[in-house]
Design a protein around this motif. Structure first.
Motif, PDB file in Angstrom:
ATOM      1  N   LYS A  65       0.837  -1.191   0.000  1.00  0.00           N
ATOM      2  CA  LYS A  65       0.000   0.000   0.000  1.00  0.00           C
ATOM      3  C   LYS A  65       0.876   1.247   0.000  1.00  0.00           C
ATOM      4  N   ASN A 105      -8.927  -1.498  -9.716  1.00  0.00           N
ATOM      5  CA  ASN A 105      -9.386  -0.353  -8.941  1.00  0.00           C
ATOM      6  C   ASN A 105      -8.418  -0.042  -7.803  1.00  0.00           C
ATOM      7  N   ARG A 107      -8.366   2.164  -4.251  1.00  0.00           N
ATOM      8  CA  ARG A 107      -9.173   2.883  -3.271  1.00  0.00           C
ATOM      9  C   ARG A 107      -8.297   3.907  -2.551  1.00  0.00           C
ATOM     10  N   ASP A 129     -13.730   7.509   3.357  1.00  0.00           N
ATOM     11  CA  ASP A 129     -13.381   7.102   1.996  1.00  0.00           C
ATOM     12  C   ASP A 129     -13.286   8.344   1.128  1.00  0.00           C
ATOM     13  N   SER A 132     -12.159   6.420  -5.320  1.00  0.00           N
ATOM     14  CA  SER A 132     -11.410   5.349  -5.955  1.00  0.00           C
ATOM     15  C   SER A 132     -11.222   5.692  -7.422  1.00  0.00           C
ATOM     16  N   GLU A 170      -4.754   1.825  -1.859  1.00  0.00           N
ATOM     17  CA  GLU A 170      -4.719   0.370  -1.760  1.00  0.00           C
ATOM     18  C   GLU A 170      -5.522  -0.271  -2.884  1.00  0.00           C
ATOM     19  N   GLN A 171      -5.021  -1.364  -3.413  1.00  0.00           N
ATOM     20  CA  GLN A 171      -5.715  -2.085  -4.465  1.00  0.00           C
ATOM     21  C   GLN A 171      -7.015  -2.656  -3.919  1.00  0.00           C
ATOM     22  N   ASP A 172      -8.101  -2.535  -4.679  1.00  0.00           N
ATOM     23  CA  ASP A 172      -9.415  -2.953  -4.184  1.00  0.00           C
ATOM     24  C   ASP A 172     -10.273  -3.481  -5.337  1.00  0.00           C
ATOM     25  N   PRO A 173     -10.485  -4.816  -5.380  1.00  0.00           N
ATOM     26  CA  PRO A 173      -9.968  -5.820  -4.446  1.00  0.00           C
ATOM     27  C   PRO A 173      -8.515  -6.175  -4.761  1.00  0.00           C
ATOM     28  N   VAL A 174      -7.825  -6.756  -3.773  1.00  0.00           N
ATOM     29  CA  VAL A 174      -6.445  -7.184  -3.979  1.00  0.00           C
ATOM     30  C   VAL A 174      -6.429  -8.375  -4.928  1.00  0.00           C
TER      31      VAL A 174
END
Length: 226
Positions: A65, A105, A107, A129, A132, A170-174
């Motif tokens: 991250k 995506n 975030r 939040d 994204s 952070e990658q979302d979803p990982v």
């Protein structure tokens, strides 16, 4: 007449330069944490990687991250505040291992910082939040700039007397692939400095379906080459 035009152009350039400088609220200091227990980028130069880089994605089995914190000392409320950053690399910080970009995506979340590079910032509780954005090698280029409106979060942090505000990517979803993106030049600005050719959120919904793009990073479309 020519001299007058030249002087006018020079004055206009100086005015624009001063305006661009005034748009900066404060710079951030930026780093990257993997799996919450070691740095991939920090002021100590972990693994020989350059400092000030926010890597996002995966390195082998590690989740990475990117983070940036902003000192709020001496700052006051703003009518508008954006977190702004640029694309440093289409890939991660480790050549040959996570050197390719993912399609997916990212975030953007805010947390209470402390003006220190802490491994625990990897999982610091979100205070909001921010939004994204979607990345792919076909749509995002090195040098592209993203801005997200954080006015309410920023002003709330000022009102609460916080010493620092943190932003985490952070990658979302990982995903499972060892792929990443790297960002740098994080700062808080008074205006939206987004550039490039990312379509507006309504278009994203048609393109990526379930990813659901949020946030305020609106991008101008690239002109087609003639």
């Amino acid at each position: 007449m020519t001299r007058q035009v030249t002087l006018a152009a020079f004055a206009a350039a100086m005015l624009l330069a001063g305006s661009a400088q005034a748009d900066i609220i404060t710079p951030g200091f930026t780093f990257a944490v993997a799996d919450g227990d070691h740095f991939h980028s920090n002021t100590g130069g972990a693994f020989g990687n350059p400092a000030g880089k926010a890597e996002v994605g995966r390195y082998s089995s590690e989740v990475v991250k990117g983070l940036s914190e902003y000192s709020l000392a001496g700052l006051t409320n703003q009518t508008s505040a954006f977190v702004t950053f640029g694309v440093f690399k289409e890939g991660g910080l480790f050549a040959g291992t996570n050197d390719t970009p993912f399609t997916g995506n990212i975030r953007v979340v805010a947390y209470q910082g402390n003006n220190t590079e802490d491994l625990s910032d990897f999982s610091a509780a979100s205070v909001g939040d921010v939004g994204s954005f979607f990345v792919s090698a076909a749509l995002v280029d090195v040098g592209d700039i993203f801005s997200f409106d954080i006015t309410a979060i920023y002003n709330n942090a000022i009102d609460l007397g916080w010493t620092s505000l943190g932003i985490r990517l952070e990658q979302d979803p990982v995903q499972s692939a060892s792929q990443a993106w790297t960002f740098d030049n994080f700062r808080l600005t008074t205006d939206n400095q987004t550039t490039g050719g990312i379509p507006e959120p309504g278009t994203w919904a048609l393109m990526i379906g379930g990813f659901g793009i949020a946030g305020t990073a609106l991008r101008r479309r690239r002109a087609f080459a003639l």
